[in-house]
Design a protein around this motif. Structure first.
Motif, short mmCIF file in Angstrom:
data_model
loop_
_atom_site.label_atom_id
_atom_site.label_comp_id
_atom_site.label_asym_id
_atom_site.label_seq_id
_atom_site.Cartn_x
_atom_site.Cartn_y
_atom_site.Cartn_z
N ASP A 137 38.40 33.08 35.42
CA ASP A 137 38.21 33.37 34.01
C ASP A 137 36.63 33.74 33.88
O ASP A 137 36.34 34.61 33.29
N ALA A 138 35.78 32.87 34.42
CA ALA A 138 34.16 33.14 34.42
C ALA A 138 34.14 34.29 35.22
O ALA A 138 33.30 35.30 34.67
N ALA A 139 34.65 34.79 36.02
CA ALA A 139 34.43 36.05 36.79
C ALA A 139 34.79 37.29 36.03
O ALA A 139 34.07 38.40 35.99
N GLU A 140 35.99 36.95 35.27
CA GLU A 140 36.65 38.25 34.58
C GLU A 140 35.53 38.23 33.25
O GLU A 140 35.29 39.40 33.07
N LYS A 141 35.01 37.01 32.75
CA LYS A 141 34.28 37.34 31.74
C LYS A 141 32.93 38.07 31.87
O LYS A 141 32.37 38.76 31.25
N LEU A 142 32.27 37.74 33.06
CA LEU A 142 31.07 38.21 33.61
C LEU A 142 31.27 39.88 33.71
O LEU A 142 30.60 40.51 33.51
N ALA A 143 32.37 40.21 34.41
CA ALA A 143 32.60 41.54 34.68
C ALA A 143 32.85 42.44 33.29
O ALA A 143 32.32 43.51 33.24
N GLU A 144 33.68 41.65 32.48
CA GLU A 144 33.64 42.35 30.92
C GLU A 144 32.24 42.43 30.29
O GLU A 144 31.77 43.66 29.75
N ASP A 145 31.56 41.18 30.54
CA ASP A 145 30.44 41.40 29.70
C ASP A 145 29.44 42.19 30.19
O ASP A 145 28.59 42.65 29.41
N PHE A 146 29.43 42.41 31.34
CA PHE A 146 28.17 43.22 32.00
C PHE A 146 28.80 44.53 32.58
O PHE A 146 28.09 45.47 33.21
N GLY A 147 29.95 44.75 32.14
CA GLY A 147 30.31 46.27 32.48
C GLY A 147 30.60 46.44 33.84
O GLY A 147 30.45 47.61 34.48
N ILE A 148 31.01 45.60 34.64
CA ILE A 148 31.25 45.46 36.16
C ILE A 148 32.89 45.76 36.29
O ILE A 148 33.65 45.09 36.02
N ASN A 149 32.94 46.87 37.15
CA ASN A 149 34.40 47.09 37.55
C ASN A 149 34.58 46.61 39.10
O ASN A 149 33.71 47.21 39.95
N PRO A 150 35.29 45.84 39.10
CA PRO A 150 35.38 45.12 40.54
C PRO A 150 35.89 45.91 41.58
O PRO A 150 35.64 45.70 42.65
N ARG A 151 36.60 46.83 41.07
CA ARG A 151 37.23 47.98 42.12
C ARG A 151 36.22 49.10 41.83
O ARG A 151 36.39 49.63 40.47
N PRO A 152 35.64 49.85 42.71
CA PRO A 152 35.07 51.33 42.06
C PRO A 152 36.09 52.18 41.59
O PRO A 152 37.31 52.37 41.98
N PRO A 153 35.72 52.74 40.51
CA PRO A 153 36.67 53.80 40.24
C PRO A 153 36.75 55.14 41.00
O PRO A 153 36.09 55.51 41.69
N ALA A 154 38.33 55.48 41.00
CA ALA A 154 38.25 56.72 41.75
C ALA A 154 37.83 57.83 41.28
O ALA A 154 37.31 57.86 40.07
#
Length: 197
Positions: free
Chosen positions: A74-91
């Protein structure tokens, strides 16, 4: 876990601490939120944190999980959301088209592409840094060191409070085809490299 590595490469403990309301001194010290701390005893480094008072330590995901009392996932997901990080690059098809009509669409397009590039640069900066003086410089590390300040500056312009500056920055980046070329460049990165990122 690849998502965790992506988050850790993109966000430092100090960035997370400042985003979540801690006042960090120029030397990277802050009052530890994990015990009653009157004087700064928590050191925030590039890759980890350590408290000289209570012994708390770990990476940015550990820090966020402890700060909010949540699981590491959940912490990783929160960081991804709060910092605008897409763990998988967009196609390539996920990136908005550069002929967007409104200024807001242009700004969103620029932010999307620049954040994706910034994610790659931060990963390359860590993954390909020389182990010791005299080691050969990897081209990806050289690119990251050369381009990171410019990308951070452009994102500051786009995400700051100056709406006129954000609009003008987006218009220049789009009208002069910088964003289109950068989007195409990101699309040429090998599938293997994307998976590793």
């Amino acid at each position: 876990m690849r998502v965790f590595e992506t988050i850790k490469a993109a966000v430092t403990p100090r960035q997370a601490a400042e985003t979540y309301g801690l006042r960090v001194l120029p030397n990277g010290m802050t009052c530890c939120p994990f015990h009653k701390d009157r004087h700064p005893s928590l050191k925030l480094n590039e890759d980890y944190f350590f408290c000289f008072g209570c012994g708390a330590s770990g990476d940015v995901i550990d820090f966020t999980a402890s700060l909010f009392g949540i699981r590491l996932k959940d912490a990783a997901e929160k960081l991804a959301e709060d910092f605008g990080i897409n763990p998988r690059p967009p196609a390539q098809s996920d990136i908005p088209k550069h002929d967007a009509e409104s200024t807001q669409d242009l700004e969103r397009l620029c932010i999307c592409v620049l954040r994706e590039y910034l994610r790659h640069l931060r990963i390359w900066q860590l993954r390909y840094r020389p182990e010791k003086p005299g080691d050969p410089i990897h081209p990806r590390f050289a690119e990251a060191m050369k381009v990171l300040p410019t990308v951070n500056y452009l994102l500051d312009c786009l995400l700051g409070n100056d709406l006129l500056l954000a609009r003008q920055t987006a218009e220049v980046l789009c009208n002069e085809a910088h964003i289109r070329r950068l989007s195409e460049y990101l699309g040429t990165l090998s599938e293997k490299e994307r998976d590793c990122a």
